[in-house]
Write an enzyme that holds these catalytic residues in place. Structure first.
Site, short mmCIF file in Angstrom:
data_model
loop_
_atom_site.label_atom_id
_atom_site.label_comp_id
_atom_site.label_asym_id
_atom_site.label_seq_id
_atom_site.Cartn_x
_atom_site.Cartn_y
_atom_site.Cartn_z
N HIS A 21 -9.03 5.66 16.37
CA HIS A 21 -10.23 6.37 15.92
C HIS A 21 -10.21 6.30 14.40
O HIS A 21 -9.12 6.30 13.80
CB HIS A 21 -10.18 7.86 16.27
CG HIS A 21 -10.20 8.18 17.72
ND1 HIS A 21 -9.08 8.21 18.49
CD2 HIS A 21 -11.23 8.51 18.53
CE1 HIS A 21 -9.41 8.54 19.72
NE2 HIS A 21 -10.70 8.73 19.78
N GLU A 60 -17.55 5.14 27.45
CA GLU A 60 -16.51 5.79 28.27
C GLU A 60 -16.98 7.15 28.78
O GLU A 60 -17.31 8.03 27.99
CB GLU A 60 -15.24 5.96 27.43
CG GLU A 60 -14.13 6.71 28.16
CD GLU A 60 -12.84 6.79 27.36
OE1 GLU A 60 -12.71 6.10 26.33
OE2 GLU A 60 -11.96 7.55 27.77
N ASP A 62 -3.82 12.76 31.44
CA ASP A 62 -3.41 11.60 30.63
C ASP A 62 -1.94 11.21 30.85
O ASP A 62 -1.21 10.91 29.89
CB ASP A 62 -3.66 11.87 29.13
CG ASP A 62 -5.15 11.83 28.77
OD1 ASP A 62 -5.92 11.16 29.48
OD2 ASP A 62 -5.53 12.46 27.77
N MET A 66 -9.22 -2.63 19.43
CA MET A 66 -10.36 -1.75 19.67
C MET A 66 -10.39 -0.65 18.62
O MET A 66 -9.34 -0.20 18.16
CB MET A 66 -10.23 -1.17 21.08
CG MET A 66 -11.24 -0.14 21.47
SD MET A 66 -10.75 1.55 21.07
CE MET A 66 -10.04 2.10 22.62
N LYS A 75 -16.59 10.79 31.03
CA LYS A 75 -15.60 11.80 31.41
C LYS A 75 -16.36 13.04 31.90
O LYS A 75 -17.31 13.45 31.25
CB LYS A 75 -14.72 12.14 30.21
CG LYS A 75 -13.68 13.23 30.50
CD LYS A 75 -12.74 13.33 29.30
CE LYS A 75 -11.85 14.53 29.39
NZ LYS A 75 -10.94 14.61 28.24
N ASP A 85 -9.15 2.01 30.22
CA ASP A 85 -8.17 3.00 29.80
C ASP A 85 -7.29 3.34 31.00
O ASP A 85 -7.73 3.98 31.96
CB ASP A 85 -8.86 4.27 29.28
CG ASP A 85 -9.27 4.14 27.81
OD1 ASP A 85 -8.99 3.08 27.20
OD2 ASP A 85 -9.86 5.11 27.28
N ASP A 96 -7.74 8.70 13.08
CA ASP A 96 -6.31 8.49 13.37
C ASP A 96 -5.70 7.73 12.20
O ASP A 96 -4.53 7.91 11.87
CB ASP A 96 -6.07 7.63 14.61
CG ASP A 96 -6.66 8.23 15.87
OD1 ASP A 96 -6.87 9.44 15.91
OD2 ASP A 96 -6.94 7.44 16.82
N ASP A 125 -4.32 4.70 27.69
CA ASP A 125 -4.83 5.90 27.02
C ASP A 125 -4.17 7.12 27.65
O ASP A 125 -4.75 7.82 28.48
CB ASP A 125 -6.36 5.99 27.15
CG ASP A 125 -6.90 7.11 26.29
OD1 ASP A 125 -6.12 7.69 25.51
OD2 ASP A 125 -8.09 7.42 26.39
N ASP A 144 -7.66 16.97 32.34
CA ASP A 144 -7.35 15.61 31.89
C ASP A 144 -5.88 15.50 31.52
O ASP A 144 -5.49 15.86 30.42
CB ASP A 144 -8.25 15.30 30.68
CG ASP A 144 -8.22 13.84 30.29
OD1 ASP A 144 -7.81 13.01 31.11
OD2 ASP A 144 -8.61 13.53 29.15
N HIS A 149 -10.28 10.08 34.18
CA HIS A 149 -11.62 10.67 34.13
C HIS A 149 -12.33 10.56 35.48
O HIS A 149 -12.98 11.51 35.93
CB HIS A 149 -12.44 10.03 33.02
CG HIS A 149 -11.85 10.26 31.66
ND1 HIS A 149 -12.39 9.76 30.51
CD2 HIS A 149 -10.74 10.96 31.28
CE1 HIS A 149 -11.66 10.13 29.48
NE2 HIS A 149 -10.65 10.84 29.92
N GLU A 154 -11.86 5.10 32.57
CA GLU A 154 -10.50 5.64 32.45
C GLU A 154 -10.08 6.25 33.79
O GLU A 154 -10.82 7.06 34.36
CB GLU A 154 -10.43 6.69 31.34
CG GLU A 154 -9.08 7.41 31.33
CD GLU A 154 -8.85 8.30 30.11
OE1 GLU A 154 -9.24 7.89 29.00
OE2 GLU A 154 -8.28 9.38 30.29
#
Ligand code: GLT
Ligand code: MN
Ligand code: MN
Length: 389
Positions: free
Chosen positions: A57, A184, A260, A91, A186, A248, A60, A290, A258, A223, A220
């Site tokens: 991102h 994406e 992950d 990405m 969710k 993802d 990030d 992810d 979520d 999700h 993902e």
């Protein structure tokens, strides 16, 4: 003997800075790991070994309040770390959810100034991604939703979202970035009701965009599982439509928040069918994990988490090959699939074909009496997944 499950860069496994760099914060507890710099995270991925690339991102990499001088220094350090670890950026995406300015959405906000800020921030993030050679640009609408439908007309929200994507497609073309956009979905997190809650919603939106060929999806695992859906089917829909631009990978128990989790760690059977689908169809996109390590993990355990993600994928890829070449599986598949060239011909519409079909007699008892040994097939699949075949 070399480890057959050792990843190679050509396997196209990628990790986000926010995934291996996750500090272990949750809604009830403070971080359990230090915040490593982007360059330190790239070094960690180099230590993991066999990774293809890294994703980020905007924030990030460059904190939202960094000065120009700080940004330049961070970018230099990050570029040097990529070089020494032979990694590349695949990405990029925009953080349109963390800052309180986006509390009521970004592209779908009721405030025209917030919508303008979301475009401004995304264009700058696209510039940053392009500077590092990112090919795919992901859009996760983290705050595009509502708690109460009193606040927004959901038709207007869809139109605002479409306008934003159309604008940004044109920006990408104008700049010659060559991005492929991946949307994406969710459901119901972090807003009470999210717009575009499942991959299918984006697949329905894409044909209505100004440049539909530029836009696909980034499904993902977690999700789709949060929504109680079959992830492999969602990915199949995207693949069949030529819209699987990114994926993802992670894992999740059904009916939970979520989580992950590490790929394949919660529902290995679903993970098997997913890997089999991607490999059977020779999908050649980036396989992005992810996910993040348990909150209990330290740096060594984060490395084990990253290695484990790729290892499970490679084991399942091997199992999928075994499944495809297993003689008992092949025999069962031949029994299950009854083909007829005459009937296949009738399936193409012609007036005469319609009449022939309408006039045919079908023996329903004979049809229902045919055996479908799916129990045998499924147990054979379990034997293969569990490694006893
Ligand atoms: C966030 C989200 C992910 C998205 C990331 C991209 S951010 O972690 O839960 O699923 O892919 O914006
Ligand atoms: Mn994701
Ligand atoms: Mn997630």
């Amino acid at each position: 003997m070399p480890d057959p499950y050792q990843p190679k860069p050509r396997d196209k496994f990628t990790f986000g800075l926010w995934t291996v760099g996750n500090v272990g914060r949750d809604p009830f507890g403070a971080p359990t790991r230090p915040q490593w710099s982007p360059a330190e995270i790239v070094d960690l991925l180099g230590e993991v070994g066999g990774v293809h690339g890294v994703n980020f991102h905007d924030n990030d990499l460059v904190p939202i309040d960094a000065t120009d001088a700080e940004a330049e220094q961070i970018k230099r350090d990050f570029a040097a770390a990529l070089k020494r670890n032979k990694l590349r950026v695949c990405m990029a995406t925009t953080n349109l959810f963390a800052d309180p300015a986006f509390k009521d959405g970004a592209f779908t906000s009721n405030d025209a100034e917030v919508r303008a800020y979301a475009l401004h921030k995304t264009m700058r993030a696209m510039d940053l991604g392009a500077e590092f050679g990112a090919e795919v640009y992901v859009f996760w609408g983290g705050r595009e939703g509502v708690e109460t439908d009193a606040s927004k007309d959901p038709v207007l929200a869809i139109q605002r979202f479409r306008d934003a994507i159309n604008f940004l497609c044109t920006y990408s073309m104008d700049q010659g970035y060559g991005y492929r956009f991946a949307l994406e979905a969710k459901p119901n997190e972090p807003r009470g009701h999210m717009y575009f809650p499942a991959t299918y919603a984006y697949l329905a939106l894409i044909p209505s965009l100004a440049y539909p060929e530029m836009v696909g999806v980034n499904p993902e695992v977690a999700h789709e599982h949060m929504a109680g859906l079959n992830f492999t089917h969602a990915v199949a829909a995207a693949l069949e439509a030529g819209k699987l631009f990114h994926i993802d990978l992670n894992d999740q128990q059904f009916g939970r928040y979520d989580q992950d989790f590490r790929f394949g760690s919660a529902d290995v059977k679903s993970a098997f069918f997913l890997v089999k689908l991607l490999e059977d169809h020779k999908w050649d996109g980036f396989r992005h994990f992810d996910s993040h390590a348990y909150r209990t993990a330290d740096r060594d355990d984060v490395i084990a988490f990253a290695r484990g993600s790729m290892r499970t994928y490679l084991i399942l890829r091997e199992r999928a090959r075994q499944w495809n070449s297993n003689t008992q599986v092949k025999k069962l598949l031949r029994r299950i699939n009854r083909t007829s060239s005459d009937l296949a011909r009738l399936g193409t519409y012609r007036k005469s074909h319609a009449e022939t079909l309408k006039a045919m007699d079908f023996d329903r008892d004979r049809l229902s009496g045919r055996s479908l040994p799916y129990e045998q097939l499924d147990q054979l699949t379990m034997d293969i997944i569990l490694g006893v075949k």
